[in-house]
Design an enzyme around this catalytic site. Structure first.
Site, PDB file in Angstrom:
ATOM      1  N   HIS A  19       0.921  -1.127  -0.092  1.00  0.00           N
ATOM      2  CA  HIS A  19       0.029  -0.026   0.051  1.00  0.00           C
ATOM      3  C   HIS A  19       0.802   1.314   0.137  1.00  0.00           C
ATOM      4  O   HIS A  19       0.488   2.114  -0.714  1.00  0.00           O
ATOM      5  CB  HIS A  19      -0.798   0.024   1.259  1.00  0.00           C
ATOM      6  N   ASP A 116      -5.901   5.838   1.434  1.00  0.00           N
ATOM      7  CA  ASP A 116      -6.173   4.381   1.032  1.00  0.00           C
ATOM      8  C   ASP A 116      -7.533   3.714   0.956  1.00  0.00           C
ATOM      9  O   ASP A 116      -8.698   4.384   1.598  1.00  0.00           O
ATOM     10  CB  ASP A 116      -5.490   3.445   2.113  1.00  0.00           C
ATOM     11  N   VAL A 338      15.296  -6.732  -0.673  1.00  0.00           N
ATOM     12  CA  VAL A 338      16.025  -6.508  -1.846  1.00  0.00           C
ATOM     13  C   VAL A 338      15.430  -5.369  -2.805  1.00  0.00           C
ATOM     14  O   VAL A 338      14.376  -5.136  -2.421  1.00  0.00           O
ATOM     15  CB  VAL A 338      16.219  -7.873  -2.783  1.00  0.00           C
ATOM     16  N   GLN A 340      13.631  -4.839  -5.484  1.00  0.00           N
ATOM     17  CA  GLN A 340      13.031  -5.936  -6.665  1.00  0.00           C
ATOM     18  C   GLN A 340      13.094  -5.157  -8.105  1.00  0.00           C
ATOM     19  O   GLN A 340      13.392  -5.654  -8.880  1.00  0.00           O
ATOM     20  CB  GLN A 340      11.563  -6.118  -6.258  1.00  0.00           C
ATOM     21  N   TRP A 358      -0.277  -7.114  -6.499  1.00  0.00           N
ATOM     22  CA  TRP A 358      -0.387  -6.193  -7.656  1.00  0.00           C
ATOM     23  C   TRP A 358       0.775  -5.416  -8.126  1.00  0.00           C
ATOM     24  O   TRP A 358       1.234  -5.033  -9.010  1.00  0.00           O
ATOM     25  CB  TRP A 358      -1.672  -5.422  -7.386  1.00  0.00           C
ATOM     26  N   ASN A 359       1.555  -4.857  -6.932  1.00  0.00           N
ATOM     27  CA  ASN A 359       2.745  -3.910  -7.222  1.00  0.00           C
ATOM     28  C   ASN A 359       3.696  -4.935  -8.061  1.00  0.00           C
ATOM     29  O   ASN A 359       4.555  -4.398  -9.106  1.00  0.00           O
ATOM     30  CB  ASN A 359       3.294  -3.653  -5.905  1.00  0.00           C
ATOM     31  N   SER A 360       3.937  -6.176  -7.734  1.00  0.00           N
ATOM     32  CA  SER A 360       4.995  -7.138  -8.312  1.00  0.00           C
ATOM     33  C   SER A 360       4.451  -7.286  -9.772  1.00  0.00           C
ATOM     34  O   SER A 360       5.271  -7.262 -10.770  1.00  0.00           O
ATOM     35  CB  SER A 360       5.064  -8.267  -7.729  1.00  0.00           C
ATOM     36  N   ASP A 379      -6.217 -10.850  -2.831  1.00  0.00           N
ATOM     37  CA  ASP A 379      -6.851 -10.348  -4.096  1.00  0.00           C
ATOM     38  C   ASP A 379      -5.762 -11.168  -5.476  1.00  0.00           C
ATOM     39  O   ASP A 379      -5.800 -11.035  -6.325  1.00  0.00           O
ATOM     40  CB  ASP A 379      -6.330  -9.067  -4.482  1.00  0.00           C
TER      41      ASP A 379
HETATM   42 BR1  BUP Z   1       9.650  -8.995  -0.196  1.00  0.00          BR
HETATM   43  C1  BUP Z   1      10.180  -7.325  -1.491  1.00  0.00           C
HETATM   44  N1  BUP Z   1      11.911  -5.907  -2.163  1.00  0.00           N
HETATM   45  O1  BUP Z   1      12.507  -7.723  -0.971  1.00  0.00           O
HETATM   46  P1  BUP Z   1       3.190  -6.392  -3.631  1.00  0.00           P
HETATM   47  C2  BUP Z   1       9.282  -6.836  -1.981  1.00  0.00           C
HETATM   48  N2  BUP Z   1       9.644  -5.482  -2.488  1.00  0.00           N
HETATM   49  O2  BUP Z   1      11.400  -4.195  -3.294  1.00  0.00           O
HETATM   50  P2  BUP Z   1       2.679  -7.559  -0.991  1.00  0.00           P
HETATM   51  C3  BUP Z   1      11.092  -5.072  -2.741  1.00  0.00           C
HETATM   52  O3  BUP Z   1       7.520  -4.507  -2.436  1.00  0.00           O
HETATM   53  P3  BUP Z   1      -0.182  -6.553  -0.994  1.00  0.00           P
HETATM   54  C4  BUP Z   1      11.646  -7.106  -1.373  1.00  0.00           C
HETATM   55  O4  BUP Z   1       8.706  -4.453  -5.394  1.00  0.00           O
HETATM   56  C5  BUP Z   1       6.707  -4.510  -4.474  1.00  0.00           C
HETATM   57  O5  BUP Z   1       6.718  -2.944  -4.669  1.00  0.00           O
HETATM   58  C6  BUP Z   1       8.131  -5.035  -4.593  1.00  0.00           C
HETATM   59  O6  BUP Z   1       3.859  -5.465  -3.158  1.00  0.00           O
HETATM   60  C7  BUP Z   1       8.708  -4.792  -2.968  1.00  0.00           C
HETATM   61  O7  BUP Z   1       3.109  -7.508  -2.847  1.00  0.00           O
HETATM   62  C8  BUP Z   1       6.182  -4.457  -2.790  1.00  0.00           C
HETATM   63  O8  BUP Z   1       3.927  -7.052  -4.812  1.00  0.00           O
HETATM   64  C9  BUP Z   1       5.453  -5.485  -2.714  1.00  0.00           C
HETATM   65  O9  BUP Z   1       1.736  -5.630  -3.919  1.00  0.00           O
HETATM   66  O10 BUP Z   1       1.620  -6.382  -0.668  1.00  0.00           O
HETATM   67  O11 BUP Z   1       4.092  -7.178  -0.244  1.00  0.00           O
HETATM   68  O12 BUP Z   1       1.947  -8.894  -0.695  1.00  0.00           O
HETATM   69  O13 BUP Z   1      -0.752  -7.513   0.033  1.00  0.00           O
HETATM   70  O14 BUP Z   1      -0.623  -5.197  -0.614  1.00  0.00           O
HETATM   71  O15 BUP Z   1      -0.249  -6.547  -2.433  1.00  0.00           O
END
Ligand code: BUP
Length: 458
Positions: A19, A116, A338, A340, A358-360, A379
């Site tokens: 978030h 949010d 890390v 990412q 979703w961010n990934s 989700d």
């Molecule tokens: Br772990 C990790 N480095 O080591 P998501 C995650 N990330 O940069 P989540 C790193 O955290 P929600 C690490 O690039 C992304 O921006 C990654 O968000 C970064 O999954 C973020 O992908 C992770 O949406 O959150 O953490 O499960 O439940 O809100 O989707």
């Protein structure tokens, strides 16, 4: 003076990196457009990763005003959940009256609050009394937003008020969402998640607009359904913004760049299940075996606890000495945060095994890296559908939700081989990357941001 007339936007993210990150990317984009930004930070902060990212962000952009919002702790029976991030959402909701005087003290007053999604019904009375336009930044897919918006209609038509009837949810104008893909907690009556989701879903019409971090090339049908006003009558505008990773994030993470430099182009598979999910030890061992048998070099982020502060066990203990020894020369296993973004952007990386946070997904699209979708909770199956239908990746549906089955190493390895060997996936991912970049530089994402700024100015 001129600077007093600058557009001022206040941002209120909720707990969790998934978030926080898109909110900070939005902040960086607004700063780039010459806006003044107030970032509301809520304390206490749940994870170390959030603390680090907020402080690197504020150090990078000293012109941002931080408004510290201290929330009161929840009582023992205040919320039906054990998830530390959901509990913090609820604590923020219950303390929201403390935010009102903070917001009204801002000078110049902001033109809009972007808050949010988890805080909708809590924030409405405040923005109404302050006459402050209320926007949300939805931190998941547009497809997930379509479910959020349409779910109250589905429930009201069902004979069981806590569960939709039928096998799938036919969002008007969109692609049907199988019931087996909706967040399991939604089907758990009385859960904190289900009650926020269904109650707040009814209030979307009171909002002034919905910002979603997505691209047309990922979700053309769903975004079209919103454009045509098909999903729900009277829904405010949806703005698809491509919120792209920023430089300040690099300072918050480690990246094994040196190791990556030595790997062949597109040979490395990156494995991560996000910032807030602990894979079971049994499944971790099978993933290790799968990585070994796939033959690809890898970077594997292992998380053993939901909240990073609790993650104390060493890799030897989590994986077992034997696996650690075998893996040593084949790839990197890391426990620390890390960057990412830098990994996905590196030319040595050719595939991403992801939980579909979703961010990934958006970051993989931005860099044109094909995904092996392995949704675990929440989700994530809805997002996995987006991956599948856009052609950005593979989704072995039989793997189910976390805890339903332990997927064997052999199968994990075989699917990784399929991911890394597929020419068609590579091409489609590269195409999505190009389209995403066009949208941000001079297309739909840029237009959406322009429209927002225009509206806030008036
Ligand atoms: Br772990 C990790 N480095 O080591 P998501 C995650 N990330 O940069 P989540 C790193 O955290 P929600 C690490 O690039 C992304 O921006 C990654 O968000 C970064 O999954 C973020 O992908 C992770 O949406 O959150 O953490 O499960 O439940 O809100 O989707």
């Amino acid at each position: 003076s001129g600077s007093d007339r600058r557009l001022h936007v206040a941002l209120l993210p909720s707990a969790g990196m998934g978030h926080l990150t898109p909110f900070l990317r939005l902040a960086a984009s607004l700063l780039n457009h010459g806006c003044q930004v107030t970032l509301i930070t809520t304390h206490p902060i749940v994870s170390k990763a959030e603390t680090t990212l907020i402080s690197t962000f504020l150090a990078t952009f000293p012109q941002v005003k931080e408004l510290q919002f201290h929330v009161q702790p929840l009582g023992p029976s205040d919320a039906n959940s054990t998830d530390p991030f959901f509990l913090q959402w609820e604590a923020i909701r219950r303390s929201i009256h403390l935010l009102s005087p903070l917001l009204s003290s801002l000078s110049p007053p902001p033109s809009a609050l972007v808050a949010d999604v988890s805080l909708i019904s809590a924030v409405i009375p405040i923005t109404t009394s302050l006459k402050l336009p209320h926007y949300i930044l939805f931190t998941s897919s547009a497809r997930m937003f379509s479910l959020f918006a349409y779910y109250p209609t589905v429930l009201s038509a069902s004979s069981d008020a806590s569960s939709p009837s039928g096998d799938s949810i036919a969002v008007p104008g969109g692609i049907p969402i199988p019931k087996s893909s909706i967040p399991p907690l939604l089907l758990k009556p009385g859960s904190l998640f289900a009650s926020i989701f269904t109650e707040d879903g009814k209030k979307l019409k009171s909002l002034d607009g919905i910002l979603i971090n997505t691209f047309e090339s990922l979700e053309p049908e769903t975004l079209n359904a919103f454009k045509g006003g098909k999903v729900v009558d009277g829904l405010p505008n949806v703005y698809p913004l491509g919120l792209v990773p920023c430089d300040f994030e690099k300072r918050a993470g480690n990246t094994p760049l040196k190791w990556l430099e030595d790997q062949p182009t597109r040979s490395v598979v990156y494995v991560s299940f996000g910032s807030r999910f602990a894979v079971s030890r049994e499944q971790i061992k099978e993933i290790g075996k799968g990585l070994m048998s796939s033959g690809s070099p890898f970077i594997w982020v292992v998380k053993d606890k939901k909240v990073d502060k609790d993650d104390g066990d060493s890799l030897d203990k989590i994986l077992g000495d034997e696996l650690v020894e075998k893996i040593k020369n084949k790839g990197l296993v890391v426990k620390e945060w890390v960057d990412q973004e830098q990994i996905l952007g590196h030319k040595a990386v050719g595939g991403f095994v992801s939980h579909c946070g979703w961010n990934s997904v958006v970051e993989a699209a931005w860099h044109g890296v094909p995904l092996l979708a392995w949704p675990q909770f929440g989700d994530q199956k809805v997002n996995a559908h987006v991956i599948e239908s856009s052609g950005l990746g593979l989704w072995p549906k039989s793997w189910g939700w976390a805890g339903e089955v332990v997927v064997k190493g052999e199968e994990v390895g075989a699917r990784i081989e399929e991911l890394m060997g597929s020419e068609s996936l590579k091409l489609q991912a590269a195409h999505i990357r190009e389209e995403a970049r066009k949208a941000v530089v001079d297309g739909s994402c840029k237009d959406a941001m322009k429209q927002l700024l225009e509206m806030w100015k008036n």
